[in-house]
Design an enzyme around this catalytic site. Structure first.
Site, PDB file in Angstrom:
ATOM      1  N   HIS A  17       0.845  -1.209   0.000  1.00 41.44           N
ATOM      2  CA  HIS A  17       0.000   0.000   0.000  1.00 41.44           C
ATOM      3  C   HIS A  17       0.875   1.252   0.000  1.00 41.44           C
ATOM      4  O   HIS A  17       0.611   2.207  -0.738  1.00 41.44           O
ATOM      5  CB  HIS A  17      -0.887   0.049   1.251  1.00 41.44           C
ATOM      6  CG  HIS A  17      -1.960  -0.979   1.314  1.00 41.44           C
ATOM      7  ND1 HIS A  17      -2.142  -1.785   2.423  1.00 41.44           N
ATOM      8  CD2 HIS A  17      -2.928  -1.332   0.426  1.00 41.44           C
ATOM      9  CE1 HIS A  17      -3.181  -2.586   2.216  1.00 41.44           C
ATOM     10  NE2 HIS A  17      -3.670  -2.340   1.004  1.00 41.44           N
ATOM     11  N   LYS A  41     -15.926  -7.825   4.463  1.00 38.76           N
ATOM     12  CA  LYS A  41     -14.746  -8.178   5.247  1.00 38.76           C
ATOM     13  C   LYS A  41     -15.036  -8.066   6.738  1.00 38.76           C
ATOM     14  O   LYS A  41     -15.832  -7.247   7.169  1.00 38.76           O
ATOM     15  CB  LYS A  41     -13.566  -7.268   4.879  1.00 38.76           C
ATOM     16  CG  LYS A  41     -13.070  -7.463   3.461  1.00 38.76           C
ATOM     17  CD  LYS A  41     -11.856  -6.616   3.182  1.00 38.76           C
ATOM     18  CE  LYS A  41     -11.339  -6.860   1.763  1.00 38.76           C
ATOM     19  NZ  LYS A  41     -10.132  -6.061   1.484  1.00 38.76           N
ATOM     20  N   ARG A  90      -2.380  -6.027  -8.005  1.00 38.90           N
ATOM     21  CA  ARG A  90      -1.336  -7.028  -7.792  1.00 38.90           C
ATOM     22  C   ARG A  90      -1.383  -8.122  -8.843  1.00 38.90           C
ATOM     23  O   ARG A  90      -0.376  -8.522  -9.386  1.00 38.90           O
ATOM     24  CB  ARG A  90      -1.489  -7.668  -6.402  1.00 38.90           C
ATOM     25  CG  ARG A  90      -1.201  -6.716  -5.271  1.00 38.90           C
ATOM     26  CD  ARG A  90      -1.577  -7.340  -3.961  1.00 38.90           C
ATOM     27  NE  ARG A  90      -3.021  -7.574  -3.983  1.00 38.90           N
ATOM     28  CZ  ARG A  90      -3.676  -8.358  -3.159  1.00 38.90           C
ATOM     29  NH1 ARG A  90      -3.038  -9.010  -2.227  1.00 38.90           N
ATOM     30  NH2 ARG A  90      -4.977  -8.504  -3.251  1.00 38.90           N
ATOM     31  N   SER A 128      -3.127  -7.578   3.059  1.00 42.41           N
ATOM     32  CA  SER A 128      -3.449  -7.427   4.476  1.00 42.41           C
ATOM     33  C   SER A 128      -3.864  -8.767   5.075  1.00 42.41           C
ATOM     34  O   SER A 128      -3.534  -9.069   6.229  1.00 42.41           O
ATOM     35  CB  SER A 128      -4.577  -6.407   4.657  1.00 42.41           C
ATOM     36  OG  SER A 128      -4.136  -5.122   4.269  1.00 42.41           O
TER      37      SER A 128
END
Length: 157
Positions: A17, A41, A90, A128
Site C-alpha cells: 500500500h 470483510k 497485484r 493485508s
C-alpha cells in the site's frame, strides 16, 4: 489542484500500500487515503485503529492525508473535489474486480476517473490478509508492514 483518493480497508496498511501511496503522491497535488468500511470483510482492526495506523505510516508525505468514509466512494470523491481514484493492482483478478468498480464509480460520478497502478514486483504477493495470517502465527512482519505500525499489530490479540 489535482486531488486523488486512494480507498481501501487497510486492515492493516502494508508496504505494498505504501508503495502505491509513494507513487501516487508523486503524481497528484493531494492524495487522500480513505479508510473505508467493506461489508464483505471482517476487519481485525477498528476503523479508528486503521486510520491511526495509516496516519502513522504516511506522516512523512506532506501532500497525503488520511480520512474515513461511510458512503459511496463516488460521492466521497465528489465531496472532496477529487477527479481520480487510485487503485493498486497485484494480480489479474484484482483488475477484473477493480474494472467493474471503476465503471460503476464513473456511472455514479461521470467526472471521476480511475488510475490503476500496478504493484511493484516485490509486493505482488503481499496482502493485508496475509499479514493477519502471519501475525496469527507470530511470524516476522518487518518486510510486510511499515515499521511504525508493527507494535500496533503485534499488540493486537
Amino acid at each position: 489542484m489535482k486531488i486523488a483518493v486512494y480507498p481501501g480497508s487497510f486492515d492493516p496498511i502494508t508496504l505494498g500500500h505504501l508503495d502505491i501511496v509513494r507513487r501516487a503522491a508523486g503524481i497528484f497535488d493531494k492524495l487522500i487515503i480513505c479508510v473505508m468500511v467493506n461489508a464483505d470483510k471482517n476487519p481485525m482492526f477498528s476503523l479508528s485503529e486503521r486510520l491511526a495506523m495509516v496516519k502513522k505510516a504516511t506522516e512523512k508525505y506532506k501532500n497525503v492525508e488520511a480520512d474515513t468514509a461511510d458512503m459511496l466512494l463516488a460521492e466521497y470523491a465528489r465531496e472532496k473535489g477529487a477527479a481520480v481514484i487510485v487503485k493498486g493492482l497485484r494480480v489479474i483478478s484484482d483488475y477484473e474486480r477493480e474494472c467493474q468498480m471503476a465503471l460503476m464509480n464513473k456511472k455514479l460520478n461521470p467526472d471521476l476517473d480511475t488510475l490503476f497502478i500496478p504493484a511493484t514486483e516485490k509486493y505482488t504477493y503481499l496482502s493485508s490478509s496475509l499479514v493477519k495470517e502471519m501475525h496469527k502465527y507470530g511470524a516476522d512482519l518487518s518486510e510486510c508492514v511499515p515499521r511504525e505500525i508493527i507494535k500496533d499489530i503485534t499488540d493486537k490479540q
